[in-house]
Design a protein around this motif. Structure first.
Motif, PDB file in Angstrom:
ATOM      1  N   UNK A 111       0.842  -1.193   0.000  1.00  0.00           N
ATOM      2  CA  UNK A 111       0.000   0.000   0.000  1.00  0.00           C
ATOM      3  C   UNK A 111       0.879   1.245   0.000  1.00  0.00           C
ATOM      4  N   UNK A 112       0.391   2.285  -0.678  1.00  0.00           N
ATOM      5  CA  UNK A 112       1.014   3.604  -0.642  1.00  0.00           C
ATOM      6  C   UNK A 112       0.012   4.578  -0.023  1.00  0.00           C
ATOM      7  N   UNK A 113       0.518   5.541   0.717  1.00  0.00           N
ATOM      8  CA  UNK A 113      -0.380   6.491   1.352  1.00  0.00           C
ATOM      9  C   UNK A 113       0.205   7.883   1.413  1.00  0.00           C
ATOM     10  N   UNK A 114      -0.661   8.853   1.665  1.00  0.00           N
ATOM     11  CA  UNK A 114      -0.215  10.222   1.892  1.00  0.00           C
ATOM     12  C   UNK A 114      -1.192  10.870   2.876  1.00  0.00           C
ATOM     13  N   UNK A 115      -0.644  11.664   3.781  1.00  0.00           N
ATOM     14  CA  UNK A 115      -1.458  12.365   4.775  1.00  0.00           C
ATOM     15  C   UNK A 115      -1.057  13.838   4.782  1.00  0.00           C
ATOM     16  N   UNK A 116      -2.043  14.708   4.842  1.00  0.00           N
ATOM     17  CA  UNK A 116      -1.832  16.151   4.958  1.00  0.00           C
ATOM     18  C   UNK A 116      -2.618  16.605   6.182  1.00  0.00           C
ATOM     19  N   UNK A 144       1.727  22.731   9.594  1.00  0.00           N
ATOM     20  CA  UNK A 144       1.099  21.744   8.727  1.00  0.00           C
ATOM     21  C   UNK A 144       2.168  20.845   8.142  1.00  0.00           C
ATOM     22  N   UNK A 145       1.798  19.611   7.819  1.00  0.00           N
ATOM     23  CA  UNK A 145       2.794  18.697   7.277  1.00  0.00           C
ATOM     24  C   UNK A 145       2.188  17.789   6.215  1.00  0.00           C
ATOM     25  N   UNK A 161       5.331  -0.582   8.182  1.00  0.00           N
ATOM     26  CA  UNK A 161       5.140   0.625   7.387  1.00  0.00           C
ATOM     27  C   UNK A 161       6.077   1.737   7.819  1.00  0.00           C
ATOM     28  N   UNK A 162       6.281   2.696   6.933  1.00  0.00           N
ATOM     29  CA  UNK A 162       7.148   3.829   7.242  1.00  0.00           C
ATOM     30  C   UNK A 162       6.718   5.030   6.417  1.00  0.00           C
ATOM     31  N   UNK A 163       7.003   6.223   6.941  1.00  0.00           N
ATOM     32  CA  UNK A 163       6.653   7.450   6.248  1.00  0.00           C
ATOM     33  C   UNK A 163       7.705   8.513   6.426  1.00  0.00           C
ATOM     34  N   UNK A 164       7.625   9.519   5.572  1.00  0.00           N
ATOM     35  CA  UNK A 164       8.536  10.662   5.605  1.00  0.00           C
ATOM     36  C   UNK A 164       7.680  11.919   5.655  1.00  0.00           C
ATOM     37  N   UNK A 165       8.049  12.892   6.493  1.00  0.00           N
ATOM     38  CA  UNK A 165       7.213  14.086   6.623  1.00  0.00           C
ATOM     39  C   UNK A 165       8.002  15.363   6.368  1.00  0.00           C
ATOM     40  N   UNK A 166       7.296  16.314   5.784  1.00  0.00           N
ATOM     41  CA  UNK A 166       7.829  17.665   5.574  1.00  0.00           C
ATOM     42  C   UNK A 166       6.831  18.634   6.193  1.00  0.00           C
ATOM     43  N   UNK A 167       7.297  19.442   7.143  1.00  0.00           N
ATOM     44  CA  UNK A 167       6.421  20.361   7.846  1.00  0.00           C
ATOM     45  C   UNK A 167       6.824  21.811   7.670  1.00  0.00           C
ATOM     46  N   UNK A 168       5.835  22.694   7.733  1.00  0.00           N
ATOM     47  CA  UNK A 168       6.046  24.136   7.675  1.00  0.00           C
ATOM     48  C   UNK A 168       5.330  24.756   8.869  1.00  0.00           C
TER      49      UNK A 168
END
Length: 415
Positions: A111-116, A144-145, A161-168
């Motif tokens: 599975x691929x995912x994205x969260x905002x 927000x990320x 599972x694993x994820x990478x995040x970019x936040x502002x």
């Protein structure tokens, strides 16, 4: 150390105490007060809560949520306070909530995912006549990320599972400065800065029994480094040398979203009734000690300490299916306080936290589910005691009301 540097250090130390790590992203687990969050894997919000849970979803899925944070934060002034002024009224700041989660079924096992979403921030506005105006009048951290993730089902009982995040994030701070002269109005100081940060999360999901799920997640720290060029106005002749000294100074301070670990379980007691729970840890002590960089004629770095402590969380909850289309959730969570009375800052009016949540989901058809959730967070009385010299004075009191209401609507599409 010059008077200007002392004053600047005091204000940026307060500016650093601005934020709270929140579980409230607007997802349906708002209704269980986050209980079972890392193990439920019942919708696309698991892409952020525990990416390993994405393998449990049978179809690709999209979840959107929107809502509001409605705070009620009222400070009661203690007799030991030495400055004049009022309690500041309701100092809580209204915040909109919004999030987006998507999980794509790439294959039976992948599975691929994205969260905002946003899970870090807070805001207070005490007004210009507040008794603690020489400490702070207004502050907010808005963040927000974006968190893309991947999950793989190793076998029937284990997924990873694993994820990478970019936040502002945007940090703002305002306070008054005491001009120390009769009939001379207060001066003011304001700071504003933007920065970005990177982080990641990993998780595992275990299914040792058909009715039991166990989820374990780790979220890395995310380090923001805010740079401020202070804006000082309205200073009288006695303290005007502060403006002359810091007018060209830039202060650099770090602000960290703490790393955290969460262990969750969900157990299906009956076909229509499940119990769930969490234990968690947040590394607030890493948020405590920090260097303040002062860029001026003489470059220097000064160590400051907010004396924060690590926190723990315990949560319990339940979900009851009513008929074929309705699912009712409820939960309770306890988080320990990150700071003691002696070290609490007014821009983070948080004591121990009690969360009470409830929510309802309705299956419109096989592919679309709509829901609503509400959570009340009692942030505690937050007794406060601080003394910062003759200009700022002594500030003591507690919060007679210290509540945060989270209300959110969500909708889920399966395809």
């Amino acid at each position: 150390m010059s008077l200007a540097i002392v004053v600047l250090l005091a204000f940026v130390s307060y500016a650093r105490g601005a934020a709270l790590e929140l579980y409230e992203t607007g997802a349906p687990d708002l209704g269980t007060a986050s209980a079972g969050r890392a193990a439920m894997a019942s919708d696309a919000s698991t892409a952020a809560a525990n990416p390993a849970g994405m393998t449990v979803l049978d179809h690709s899925q999209l979840l959107t949520a929107s809502g509001v944070l409605l705070p009620s934060t009222n400070f009661d002034v203690a007799p030991q306070t030495t400055t004049s002024g009022g309690g500041g009224g309701n100092a809580g700041v209204f915040f909109p909530l919004g999030s987006f989660f998507y999980v794509h079924k790439l294959s039976e096992k992948l599975r691929l995912g994205v969260a905002v979403f946003s899970d870090y921030g807070l805001g207070v506005d005490y007004g210009k006549t507040w008794v603690g105006r020489y400490y702070a009048t207004e502050e907010s951290l808005i963040s927000g990320k974006v968190n893309p993730s991947i999950a793989y089902e190793v076998n029937d009982w284990l997924s990873v599972g694993a994820g990478f995040s970019f936040g502002v994030a945007r940090l703002t701070f305002q306070s008054k400065i005491n001009n120390a002269l009769p009939r001379v109005p207060d001066g003011g100081l304001s700071l504003e800065s933007w920065d970005e940060a990177f982080g990641g999360n990993v998780g595992i999901l275990l299914r040792p029994l058909s009715k039991l799920r166990i989820g374990l997640t780790y979220q890395s720290p995310e380090d923001y480094k805010f740079g401020f060029r202070p804006h000082v106005t309205g200073l009288g002749p006695v303290v005007d040398r502060i403006r002359q000294r810091i007018g060209g100074v830039k202060a650099n301070i770090p602000l960290t979203e703490p790393q955290q670990v969460m262990l969750s379980t969900v157990y299906e007691v009956l076909p229509n009734f499940s119990l769930m729970g969490n234990v968690g840890w947040q590394n607030w002590s890493a948020f405590s000690e920090f260097p303040v960089g002062i860029s001026a004629k003489n470059q220097r770095s000064i160590e400051a300490n907010l004396h924060f402590s690590d926190t723990c969380q315990i949560a319990i909850g339940q979900q009851l299916r009513i008929g074929e289309k309705w699912l009712w959730s409820a939960g309770f969570a306890y988080d320990s306080s990150p700071v003691s009375r002696a070290n609490r800052v007014a821009v983070l009016p948080v004591d121990r936290q009690l969360r009470y949540g409830t929510g309802i989901q309705y299956e419109i058809n096989h592919d679309i589910t709509a829901g609503a959730a509400w959570e009340l967070m009692d942030a505690g009385p937050g007794p406060f005691s601080a003394s910062r010299g003759p200009l700022a004075g002594t500030l003591q009191g507690h919060y007679s009301t210290n509540l945060l209401n989270f209300v959110a609507l969500n909708i889920i599409w399966k395809f």
